[in-house]
Structures are given as C-alpha cells and as structure tokens.
Design a protein around this motif. Structure first.
Motif, PDB file in Angstrom:
ATOM      1  N   THR A 143     -33.668 110.092  71.845  1.00 40.89           N
ATOM      2  CA  THR A 143     -32.470 111.234  71.816  1.00 40.89           C
ATOM      3  C   THR A 143     -31.230 111.116  71.360  1.00 40.89           C
ATOM      4  OG1 THR A 143     -31.809 110.819  74.118  1.00 40.89           O
ATOM      5  CG2 THR A 143     -33.567 112.148  73.926  1.00 40.89           C
ATOM      6  N   PHE A 144     -30.278 110.732  71.753  1.00 40.98           N
ATOM      7  CA  PHE A 144     -28.713 110.855  71.289  1.00 40.98           C
ATOM      8  C   PHE A 144     -28.487 109.645  70.597  1.00 40.98           C
ATOM      9  CE2 PHE A 144     -28.566 114.630  73.909  1.00 40.98           C
ATOM     10  CZ  PHE A 144     -27.545 115.270  73.534  1.00 40.98           C
ATOM     11  N   GLU A 145     -28.947 108.391  71.213  1.00 40.77           N
ATOM     12  CA  GLU A 145     -28.339 106.868  70.419  1.00 40.77           C
ATOM     13  C   GLU A 145     -29.682 106.286  70.462  1.00 40.77           C
ATOM     14  OE1 GLU A 145     -24.452 105.405  71.281  1.00 40.77           O
ATOM     15  OE2 GLU A 145     -24.786 106.283  73.198  1.00 40.77           O
ATOM     16  N   SER A 146     -30.024 105.758  69.273  1.00 33.24           N
ATOM     17  CA  SER A 146     -31.180 105.151  69.108  1.00 33.24           C
ATOM     18  C   SER A 146     -31.276 103.534  69.511  1.00 33.24           C
ATOM     19  CB  SER A 146     -31.778 105.048  67.627  1.00 33.24           C
ATOM     20  OG  SER A 146     -32.986 104.647  67.459  1.00 33.24           O
ATOM     21  N   LEU A 147     -30.821 103.459  70.717  1.00 34.38           N
ATOM     22  CA  LEU A 147     -30.765 101.948  71.393  1.00 34.38           C
ATOM     23  C   LEU A 147     -31.741 101.443  71.877  1.00 34.38           C
ATOM     24  CD1 LEU A 147     -26.893 102.185  71.783  1.00 34.38           C
ATOM     25  CD2 LEU A 147     -28.105 101.461  69.786  1.00 34.38           C
ATOM     26  N   PRO A 148     -32.932 101.085  71.802  1.00 37.86           N
ATOM     27  CA  PRO A 148     -33.824 100.359  72.401  1.00 37.86           C
ATOM     28  C   PRO A 148     -33.551  99.290  73.396  1.00 37.86           C
ATOM     29  CG  PRO A 148     -34.789 100.793  70.187  1.00 37.86           C
ATOM     30  CD  PRO A 148     -33.148 100.850  70.163  1.00 37.86           C
ATOM     31  N   PHE A 149     -34.243  99.180  74.337  1.00 36.76           N
ATOM     32  CA  PHE A 149     -33.658  98.012  75.604  1.00 36.76           C
ATOM     33  C   PHE A 149     -32.589  98.226  76.066  1.00 36.76           C
ATOM     34  CE2 PHE A 149     -36.889  96.293  72.517  1.00 36.76           C
ATOM     35  CZ  PHE A 149     -37.997  96.057  73.357  1.00 36.76           C
ATOM     36  N   HIS A 150     -31.995  99.492  76.200  1.00 41.43           N
ATOM     37  CA  HIS A 150     -30.539  99.800  76.718  1.00 41.43           C
ATOM     38  C   HIS A 150     -30.693 100.160  78.158  1.00 41.43           C
ATOM     39  CE1 HIS A 150     -26.442 101.311  77.088  1.00 41.43           C
ATOM     40  NE2 HIS A 150     -26.043 100.631  75.910  1.00 41.43           N
ATOM     41  N   TYR A 151     -30.817  99.228  78.966  1.00 39.33           N
ATOM     42  CA  TYR A 151     -31.228  99.494  80.551  1.00 39.33           C
ATOM     43  C   TYR A 151     -29.833  99.324  81.166  1.00 39.33           C
ATOM     44  CZ  TYR A 151     -35.607  98.320  78.767  1.00 39.33           C
ATOM     45  OH  TYR A 151     -36.878  97.938  77.829  1.00 39.33           O
ATOM     46  N   SER A 152     -29.456 100.305  82.170  1.00 42.26           N
ATOM     47  CA  SER A 152     -28.385 100.202  83.042  1.00 42.26           C
ATOM     48  C   SER A 152     -28.002  98.675  83.844  1.00 42.26           C
ATOM     49  CB  SER A 152     -28.140 101.180  83.864  1.00 42.26           C
ATOM     50  OG  SER A 152     -26.946 101.210  84.549  1.00 42.26           O
ATOM     51  N   ASP A 153     -26.621  98.070  83.348  1.00 38.64           N
ATOM     52  CA  ASP A 153     -26.633  97.132  84.260  1.00 38.64           C
ATOM     53  C   ASP A 153     -25.433  97.410  85.352  1.00 38.64           C
ATOM     54  OD1 ASP A 153     -24.251  97.826  82.817  1.00 38.64           O
ATOM     55  OD2 ASP A 153     -24.326  95.706  81.670  1.00 38.64           O
ATOM     56  N   ARG A 200     -19.996  91.796  58.664  1.00 37.22           N
ATOM     57  CA  ARG A 200     -20.414  91.162  57.536  1.00 37.22           C
ATOM     58  C   ARG A 200     -21.809  91.760  56.960  1.00 37.22           C
ATOM     59  NH1 ARG A 200     -19.761  88.118  61.367  1.00 37.22           N
ATOM     60  NH2 ARG A 200     -21.708  87.854  61.957  1.00 37.22           N
ATOM     61  N   ASN A 201     -22.479  92.687  57.610  1.00 36.06           N
ATOM     62  CA  ASN A 201     -23.626  93.302  57.491  1.00 36.06           C
ATOM     63  C   ASN A 201     -23.604  94.764  57.395  1.00 36.06           C
ATOM     64  OD1 ASN A 201     -25.582  90.930  57.733  1.00 36.06           O
ATOM     65  ND2 ASN A 201     -24.326  90.572  59.626  1.00 36.06           N
ATOM     66  N   PRO A 202     -24.334  95.596  56.292  1.00 36.06           N
ATOM     67  CA  PRO A 202     -24.124  96.783  56.412  1.00 36.06           C
ATOM     68  C   PRO A 202     -25.067  97.469  57.348  1.00 36.06           C
ATOM     69  CG  PRO A 202     -25.777  96.099  54.659  1.00 36.06           C
ATOM     70  CD  PRO A 202     -25.215  94.900  55.305  1.00 36.06           C
ATOM     71  N   TYR A 203     -24.886  98.683  57.560  1.00 34.87           N
ATOM     72  CA  TYR A 203     -25.753  99.535  58.502  1.00 34.87           C
ATOM     73  C   TYR A 203     -27.157  99.907  57.965  1.00 34.87           C
ATOM     74  CZ  TYR A 203     -21.630 100.486  61.493  1.00 34.87           C
ATOM     75  OH  TYR A 203     -20.625 100.181  62.228  1.00 34.87           O
ATOM     76  N   GLN A 204     -28.209 100.214  58.280  1.00 31.74           N
ATOM     77  CA  GLN A 204     -29.358 100.682  57.771  1.00 31.74           C
ATOM     78  C   GLN A 204     -29.156 101.994  57.322  1.00 31.74           C
ATOM     79  OE1 GLN A 204     -31.843  98.608  57.800  1.00 31.74           O
ATOM     80  NE2 GLN A 204     -30.651  97.187  58.463  1.00 31.74           N
ATOM     81  N   LYS A 205     -29.694 102.474  56.316  1.00 35.58           N
ATOM     82  CA  LYS A 205     -29.671 103.943  55.759  1.00 35.58           C
ATOM     83  C   LYS A 205     -30.165 104.799  56.930  1.00 35.58           C
ATOM     84  CE  LYS A 205     -30.872 102.319  50.887  1.00 35.58           C
ATOM     85  NZ  LYS A 205     -31.717 102.796  49.572  1.00 35.58           N
ATOM     86  N   SER A 206     -31.095 104.779  57.786  1.00 38.86           N
ATOM     87  CA  SER A 206     -31.319 105.505  58.836  1.00 38.86           C
ATOM     88  C   SER A 206     -30.437 105.448  60.041  1.00 38.86           C
ATOM     89  CB  SER A 206     -32.740 105.105  59.368  1.00 38.86           C
ATOM     90  OG  SER A 206     -32.809 103.817  59.999  1.00 38.86           O
ATOM     91  N   THR A 207     -29.290 104.646  59.910  1.00 39.66           N
ATOM     92  CA  THR A 207     -28.455 104.436  61.151  1.00 39.66           C
ATOM     93  C   THR A 207     -27.552 105.975  61.187  1.00 39.66           C
ATOM     94  OG1 THR A 207     -28.213 102.092  61.133  1.00 39.66           O
ATOM     95  CG2 THR A 207     -26.515 103.550  62.231  1.00 39.66           C
ATOM     96  N   GLY A 208     -27.802 106.377  62.445  1.00 41.72           N
ATOM     97  CA  GLY A 208     -26.993 107.834  62.652  1.00 41.72           C
ATOM     98  C   GLY A 208     -25.330 107.451  62.942  1.00 41.72           C
ATOM     99  N   LEU A 209     -24.868 108.735  63.148  1.00 42.58           N
ATOM    100  CA  LEU A 209     -23.436 108.833  63.255  1.00 42.58           C
ATOM    101  C   LEU A 209     -22.898 108.017  64.468  1.00 42.58           C
ATOM    102  CD1 LEU A 209     -20.735 109.929  61.877  1.00 42.58           C
ATOM    103  CD2 LEU A 209     -21.008 111.833  63.486  1.00 42.58           C
ATOM    104  N   LYS A 210     -23.641 108.114  65.524  1.00 38.14           N
ATOM    105  CA  LYS A 210     -23.179 107.621  66.607  1.00 38.14           C
ATOM    106  C   LYS A 210     -23.142 106.065  66.691  1.00 38.14           C
ATOM    107  CE  LYS A 210     -23.442 111.119  70.184  1.00 38.14           C
ATOM    108  NZ  LYS A 210     -22.280 110.893  70.917  1.00 38.14           N
ATOM    109  N   GLU A 211     -24.437 105.625  66.014  1.00 41.62           N
ATOM    110  CA  GLU A 211     -24.725 104.108  66.053  1.00 41.62           C
ATOM    111  C   GLU A 211     -23.752 103.508  65.149  1.00 41.62           C
ATOM    112  OE1 GLU A 211     -26.746 106.669  65.913  1.00 41.62           O
ATOM    113  OE2 GLU A 211     -28.523 106.371  67.365  1.00 41.62           O
ATOM    114  N   ARG A 212     -23.142 104.334  64.122  1.00 41.48           N
ATOM    115  CA  ARG A 212     -22.335 103.775  62.974  1.00 41.48           C
ATOM    116  C   ARG A 212     -20.910 103.248  63.699  1.00 41.48           C
ATOM    117  NH1 ARG A 212     -23.922 103.990  57.589  1.00 41.48           N
ATOM    118  NH2 ARG A 212     -25.824 104.914  57.311  1.00 41.48           N
ATOM    119  N   ALA A 213     -20.811 103.543  65.071  1.00 42.38           N
ATOM    120  CA  ALA A 213     -19.480 103.247  65.638  1.00 42.38           C
ATOM    121  C   ALA A 213     -19.528 101.601  65.921  1.00 42.38           C
ATOM    122  CB  ALA A 213     -19.066 104.217  66.825  1.00 42.38           C
ATOM    123  N   PHE A 214     -20.668 101.045  65.846  1.00 43.33           N
ATOM    124  CA  PHE A 214     -20.645  99.694  66.331  1.00 43.33           C
ATOM    125  C   PHE A 214     -19.997  98.566  65.387  1.00 43.33           C
ATOM    126  CE2 PHE A 214     -23.382 101.652  69.644  1.00 43.33           C
ATOM    127  CZ  PHE A 214     -23.755 100.574  70.496  1.00 43.33           C
TER     128      PHE A 214
END
Length: 359
Positions: A125-135, A164-178
């Motif tokens: 859905t909003f952020e494409s972050l697999p394996f992001h389980y609450s801690d 040092r590394n570019p974002y992927q072309k598919s990386t969304g706006l929210k994920e580009r904050a990393f």
C-alpha cells in the motif's frame, strides 16, 4: 549511580538529585516493580534512517533488548519499549486465542510471537517496505523472543547507503526519503528470517523480490494486535489510533486473520485491493497537491473562510499552498480535527474495486 554494564544491585541517586522527591519516588517504584535492573553495554549511534528523523539508535535498542533477555528465567516473556504502558493483561488471552492457528511453510519460530499492528507495514500500500514488522513489543516464548533479537549491530555502510547508491527507478516518493539501506524494523526481521530461509531477498529497503514471502513470514510467525485487541497507552503515538488511514498503512488484526485463512492461495494484490486503491489516491494527492480547494459543507466553508482572515500572512500562504502540511503541523487540536474533516470532504470516494466514484 552504577559501575558499568550488568546488573545494578544497588541503584541510588547521584548527589545532584538527592533532594528531588519525584526522583526518589521514581526510584522506589522501579525497585518495587523490578526483580533485576540491568544496564546494557555501549552502542554506536547511526545517522538518521530518513529525512526528518533523529539519529538511528537501533544498536542501543539491540543491546538493551539482549541485556534484559539475558536475565529472563521464565518460559514466556514480554519485551517492550519502556514508554508503552500496558493497561491490563488481556493481551495474554488474546495471544492464547490466536497463537496456535495453522502455520505453513514459513514457520520458523517455535510459536508465533505477538506484535503491534502499528508499523507492521503493508508493503503493497503506502510504503513498499517488505519485512517491516513492528518492534514496539514482543510477547511469546522466551526462546523465540531471544531469537528475534539475535542480530548484529547496524553498520555505518548500510546506514549511509543512499549517499553512495541511487534509488531504483521504481522507488516511490515516500521511499526516496531514506538515507539508510533498510528501516530498523527491516534490519531486525530480515536478518533473523534470512537464517531460516536463505532464498529470501531484500537487497535494499523497497526491494519487492520477496514481497509475497514477507507476508507469508509475517503470517506464520506472528500474531498482530491493534488497539481493539491490546490495551496500551503510548503517549508518543497516541494519535495513531484515530488516524483514518492507519489500517491501510499497516496490517490490522482483521486483515491478518484473512491472510491466515487464505494462506497464499489468493493473490495478495486482490486481498489488499481496497487498501491499495486508497493508497493510490492518497499518494497521488501527496505527489500533486493542488493547494487549498473549496470543501463540501457549509461548516467547513465557514471554517476555512475564518481561518484565512485570522491567520498571519505566512500561515495564510501555507494554508493556501499546502493545506496538508498546514493542518498536520498545527499545534491546536481542534484545527487538526477540522483538517481531517476537510480532507475527508475533498478526498475522492473509493469503492472496493478502486474506482473513483466521486463526480
């Protein structure tokens, strides 16, 4: 006062605070409630995970969890942030009810472990972050909770990966904050489950290679509980419970049960279709905010009319240009509440198929 890491057998106040009654009361309460008080070893702080955040204290979190778990002698354990208050112990009954549901090919822990809905992200859905389980907390067999914290420190190369590394072309706006290669939650969970399932892949934070498998791992090793199932008070994130989008951003208990029932037999994009549709519209609105638009309803129209006349020039400009930022940053509760009504009024209606039904 203490003499380095390890068990603090005789906690006492340093001279500076010996006349502080509140500190004395706090120390007595800690001593009364705790069988063992332990201090973790030192840990290196990392740069912020993403824009707008403070330094990454993942390594201190790991050291603190390990230090506490080393002294647990019971079969079950609740490891939790120290700023979460559990109002009662009904979470235990909730866990008993759900922990033994059928498990399948991604079962790695001896039993499921209870975690929070909040920040167990839905990667579809909003952020494409697999394996992001609450801690936030873990409740389950002690050996399983120890396993979840059997991870190495987060290293500086991963913490500064996107310098040092570019974002992927598919990386969304929210994920580009990393700035960081992974979110803290991803580092913790993926490190653990990669040991059990070497075929899992997560080369960077929004790597979707194993996105389906990340849901399978979640389903087979955790129980998810939200505010309707687990009674807690968490001042820092108190507003999350009233966030109308939270059950689309994260995976609530009701959706977790559907995942368990379907056991990968249904395409997850179909199972999550309603939440995916909501996210698409919200993300479009965030990417292309068109400024202040006339709301529906006479009350909202009057509210906006009054705001535009009582605000100073800078805030008036901010409201017109970026109402989302204006309402989100407001320090006045009623204004934030009216902001939610404003966006509900101006947001396109979404049906379960994802079709925009607003004229």
């Amino acid at each position: 006062m203490f003499d380095g890491p390890g068990i603090i057998s005789d906690p006492r106040l340093i001279k500076k605070y010996r006349d502080n009654g509140l500190f004395y009361d706090a120390l007595e309460l800690i001593a009364e409630c705790c069988d063992v008080i332990t201090l973790s070893g030192a840990a290196v702080s990392m740069p912020p995970v993403k824009r707008g955040m403070g330094n990454n204290h993942c390594n201190l979190q790991i050291e603190a969890a390990k230090a506490g778990l080393d002294h647990v002698g019971t079969e079950y354990v609740l490891r939790t942030r120290n700023d979460i208050l559990f109002i009662d112990d009904t979470f235990i009954d909730f866990y008993i009810k759900n922990h033994a549901l059928p498990r399948h090919r991604f079962a790695a822990l001896k039993q499921r472990v209870l975690i929070s809905e909040f920040f167990t992200l839905n990667p579809y859905t909003f952020e494409s972050l697999p394996f992001h389980y609450s801690d936030w907390f873990h409740f389950g067999l002690t050996e399983d909770v120890r396993c979840l914290w059997d991870v190495p420190p987060y290293n500086i190369m991963d913490a500064t990966y996107y310098e040092r590394n570019p974002y992927q072309k598919s990386t969304g706006l929210k994920e580009r904050a990393f700035f960081s290669r992974y979110a803290v939650e991803q580092h913790l969970s993926f490190t653990v489950f990669k040991k059990f399932f070497p075929e899992l892949t997560l080369d960077y934070h929004d790597d979707r290679t194993s996105i389906k498998e990340s849901i399978g791992v979640l389903a087979d090793n955790f129980v998810i509980g939200g505010p309707g199932e687990i009674q807690t008070y968490f001042k820092k994130y108190n507003d999350l419970e009233t966030d109308e989008l939270i059950h689309s951003i994260c995976i609530p208990y009701s959706l977790w049960t559907k995942i368990i029932k379907n056991n990968e037999k249904v395409d997850y994009e179909f199972l999550f279709s309603k939440d995916i549709a909501i996210a698409k519209v919200e993300l479009i609105n965030e990417d292309d905010e068109k400024g202040l638009i006339p709301p529906d309803g006479i009350i909202l129209k009057i509210f906006i009319f009054i705001l535009l006349r009582i605000l100073d020039k800078a805030k008036r400009k901010k409201l017109r240009k970026s109402p989302k930022a204006f309402f989100k940053n407001s320090q006045f509760g009623p204004v934030r509440y009216m902001g939610k009504l404003y966006f509900r009024s101006t947001r396109p209606n979404i049906d379960t198929t994802g079709v925009n039904t607003r004229p």
